[in-house]
Design a protein around this motif. Structure first.
Motif, PDB file in Angstrom:
ATOM      1  N   MET A 144       0.935   3.504   6.498  1.00 18.75           N
ATOM      2  CA  MET A 144       0.976   4.442   5.380  1.00 18.75           C
ATOM      3  C   MET A 144      -0.121   5.496   5.503  1.00 18.75           C
ATOM      4  O   MET A 144      -1.226   5.208   5.935  1.00 18.75           O
ATOM      5  N   ASP A 196       9.974  -6.181  -4.982  1.00 19.87           N
ATOM      6  CA  ASP A 196       9.676  -4.747  -4.916  1.00 19.87           C
ATOM      7  C   ASP A 196       9.325  -4.193  -6.296  1.00 19.87           C
ATOM      8  O   ASP A 196       9.998  -3.328  -6.836  1.00 19.87           O
ATOM      9  N   HIS A 211       8.967   0.295  -2.247  1.00 20.94           N
ATOM     10  CA  HIS A 211       9.545   0.990  -1.091  1.00 20.94           C
ATOM     11  C   HIS A 211       9.632   2.499  -1.315  1.00 20.94           C
ATOM     12  O   HIS A 211       9.758   3.262  -0.362  1.00 20.94           O
ATOM     13  N   TYR A 214      -5.107  -5.892  -4.506  1.00 19.28           N
ATOM     14  CA  TYR A 214      -4.044  -5.106  -3.885  1.00 19.28           C
ATOM     15  C   TYR A 214      -3.482  -5.893  -2.707  1.00 19.28           C
ATOM     16  O   TYR A 214      -4.173  -6.716  -2.100  1.00 19.28           O
ATOM     17  N   THR A 219       1.222  -4.073  -5.096  1.00 18.11           N
ATOM     18  CA  THR A 219       1.836  -3.769  -3.795  1.00 18.11           C
ATOM     19  C   THR A 219       2.680  -2.506  -3.958  1.00 18.11           C
ATOM     20  O   THR A 219       3.389  -2.343  -4.958  1.00 18.11           O
ATOM     21  N   LEU A 241      -4.729  -2.661   5.991  1.00 13.41           N
ATOM     22  CA  LEU A 241      -3.732  -3.443   5.266  1.00 13.41           C
ATOM     23  C   LEU A 241      -2.423  -2.677   5.119  1.00 13.41           C
ATOM     24  O   LEU A 241      -1.335  -3.254   5.241  1.00 13.41           O
ATOM     25  N   TYR A 242      -2.514  -1.378   4.885  1.00 12.78           N
ATOM     26  CA  TYR A 242      -1.323  -0.577   4.602  1.00 12.78           C
ATOM     27  C   TYR A 242      -0.864   0.252   5.807  1.00 12.78           C
ATOM     28  O   TYR A 242      -0.196   1.264   5.633  1.00 12.78           O
ATOM     29  N   HIS A 243      -1.208  -0.185   6.995  1.00 15.08           N
ATOM     30  CA  HIS A 243      -0.717   0.504   8.193  1.00 15.08           C
ATOM     31  C   HIS A 243       0.820   0.454   8.214  1.00 15.08           C
ATOM     32  O   HIS A 243       1.406  -0.590   7.946  1.00 15.08           O
ATOM     33  N   SER A 276       0.015  -6.228   0.424  1.00 20.53           N
ATOM     34  CA  SER A 276       1.115  -5.662   1.190  1.00 20.53           C
ATOM     35  C   SER A 276       2.286  -6.640   1.110  1.00 20.53           C
ATOM     36  O   SER A 276       2.296  -7.539   0.274  1.00 20.53           O
ATOM     37  N   ARG A 277       3.255  -6.477   1.996  1.00 19.08           N
ATOM     38  CA  ARG A 277       4.397  -7.385   1.995  1.00 19.08           C
ATOM     39  C   ARG A 277       4.037  -8.773   2.496  1.00 19.08           C
ATOM     40  O   ARG A 277       4.780  -9.729   2.269  1.00 19.08           O
ATOM     41  N   ASP A 278       2.894  -8.920   3.186  1.00 16.55           N
ATOM     42  CA  ASP A 278       2.549 -10.226   3.739  1.00 16.55           C
ATOM     43  C   ASP A 278       1.098 -10.637   3.507  1.00 16.55           C
ATOM     44  O   ASP A 278       0.649 -11.654   4.018  1.00 16.55           O
ATOM     45  N   ARG A 279       0.328  -9.860   2.704  1.00 16.07           N
ATOM     46  CA  ARG A 279      -1.078 -10.176   2.533  1.00 16.07           C
ATOM     47  C   ARG A 279      -1.565  -9.685   1.168  1.00 16.07           C
ATOM     48  O   ARG A 279      -1.047  -8.707   0.631  1.00 16.07           O
TER      49      ARG A 279
END
Length: 372
Positions: free
Chosen positions: A276, A121, A150, A42, A147, A272-274, A44-47
């Motif tokens: 959310m 996305d 949006h 899993y 990921t 990771l998903y801060h 995120s946008r950068d990891r």
């Protein structure tokens, strides 16, 4: 005649089960050598975070590619004989970003990599894995990670054992028998789970693609079976985190307790998903209410609801969970305890987590199970 049909059904089920159990070693087509097995990750946008394992497996029976039954039997034997590789260096590539990680004393590797280029996305992305040391040009594979798009408005972290599946199916042989031999009557999955989880994934608007991340106390050997079980029962795809090896470090004599593993895993996801927000789903039998209460205290405002499947007949346990529910309410979150997914779905629909259509599907599933 019925006995003959039943025998044929069991034979077909046996073949399907063999194919699933043999799947992790099929990438080398029977040649043997080094092999990388990647598990869903899993990001995120950068990891991105994912896990896998490196093995050396024997090679025999490469000429039997057309005889799929004998091929599966040999591949299953090769799986039983394969050995983990300690200290292997795995190169991970995603677009223009590269990282090198090392396997631990069990052959596992963990990738926690910054991404130089943001993912598109879409939900699932491919990552290439190869070996730097020991060298084997054939030991390459493609992994995948999720990921949230949006459109996602929240995520779900769900236990598997006693929450999605019935007690005892973490036993590989029992799970295989129920899943493939007994079919729809196997009672592997709790009634209403696929419909409720699909409702979570789709969200109240029906097209949000909210992420679902699953955690299990079982061994990694059941990973492929869980993936197939989720596919057969149409439970939304998501990373499956196995807690037994989570956080184990080189040199440690004993693994940490499973509840600590679960805390580590959930904290990693939330960090990771801060920022959310998440829904937590578990059961009353294995410390889930206590673990989730600690998460609630550590991440105020991030937990939308805690759903606990009641699997305990102990009044003292119910009283303890009631106290945790009261504490959760004081923290602005409701903890719902029930052995009926309709109750959980009704609460989720009332609080705008799933649609009314999803609620209707959960009710329909429960009604059909009761009628059957």
């Amino acid at each position: 005649m019925p006995d003959r049909k039943r025998f044929r059904r069991y034979l077909v089920s046996l073949r399907r089960g063999l194919h699933i159990l043999a799947a992790p070693v099929k990438g080398d087509s029977g040649r043997g050598g080094l092999f990388i097995q990647a598990y869903r990750g899993y990001g995120s946008r950068d990891r991105v975070f994912l896990m896998g394992r490196v093995f050396r497996q024997p090679g025999f029976g490469a000429s039997l590619q057309e005889d799929w039954l004998r091929r599966d039997l040999l591949d299953l034997m090769r799986r039983l004989l394969r050995k983990p590789i300690v200290g292997a260096r795995v190169r991970v590539r995603y677009k223009g970003t590269t990282a090198v990680v090392e396997t631990d004393r069990h052959g596992f590797f963990r990738v926690d990599m910054s991404l130089g280029e943001m993912p598109s996305d879409v939900a699932w992305h491919s990552v290439e894995l190869s070996l730097d040391q020991p060298t084997d040009e054939r030991a390459t594979t493609t992994g995948e990670f999720f990921t949230p798009p949006h459109t996602a408005s929240y995520g779900v972290i769900s236990d598997i054992d006693d929450t999605v599946v019935y007690t005892g199916v973490a036993n590989t042989l029992k799970m295989m028998w129920r899943l493939f031999a007994q079919g729809a009557d196997s009672r592997v999955i709790f009634e209403g789970v696929p419909e409720l989880y699909q409702g979570f994934h789709e969200g109240p608007e029906g097209s949000q693609s909210n992420p679902l991340i699953y955690v299990s106390r079982g061994p990694w050997s059941i990973y492929q079976v869980l993936v197939e079980m989720f596919r057969m029962h149409r439970i939304p795809n998501g990373p499956i985190l196995i807690l037994r090896e989570w956080g184990m470090k080189r040199g440690s004599l004993l693994p940490r307790r499973a509840r600590d593993h679960k805390l580590d895993a959930i904290r990693h996801v939330l960090d990771l998903y801060h920022p959310m927000k998440f829904v937590l789903v578990g059961d009353s039998g294995q410390h889930d209410p206590e673990v989730y209460s600690r998460i609630l205290r550590g991440y105020p405002g991030r937990i939308l609801a805690i759903y606990i499947r009641d699997v305990s007949a102990d009044p003292e346990r119910s009283e303890a969970i009631a106290r945790l529910a009261e504490e959760a309410g004081e923290g602005g979150c409701e903890l719902v305890l029930s052995d009926d997914n309709r109750v959980l779905a009704e609460h989720a629909a009332e609080h705008g987590l799933i649609s009314q259509d999803a609620l209707a599907e959960v009710r329909r599933s429960k009604a059909e199970a009761s009628a059957g």
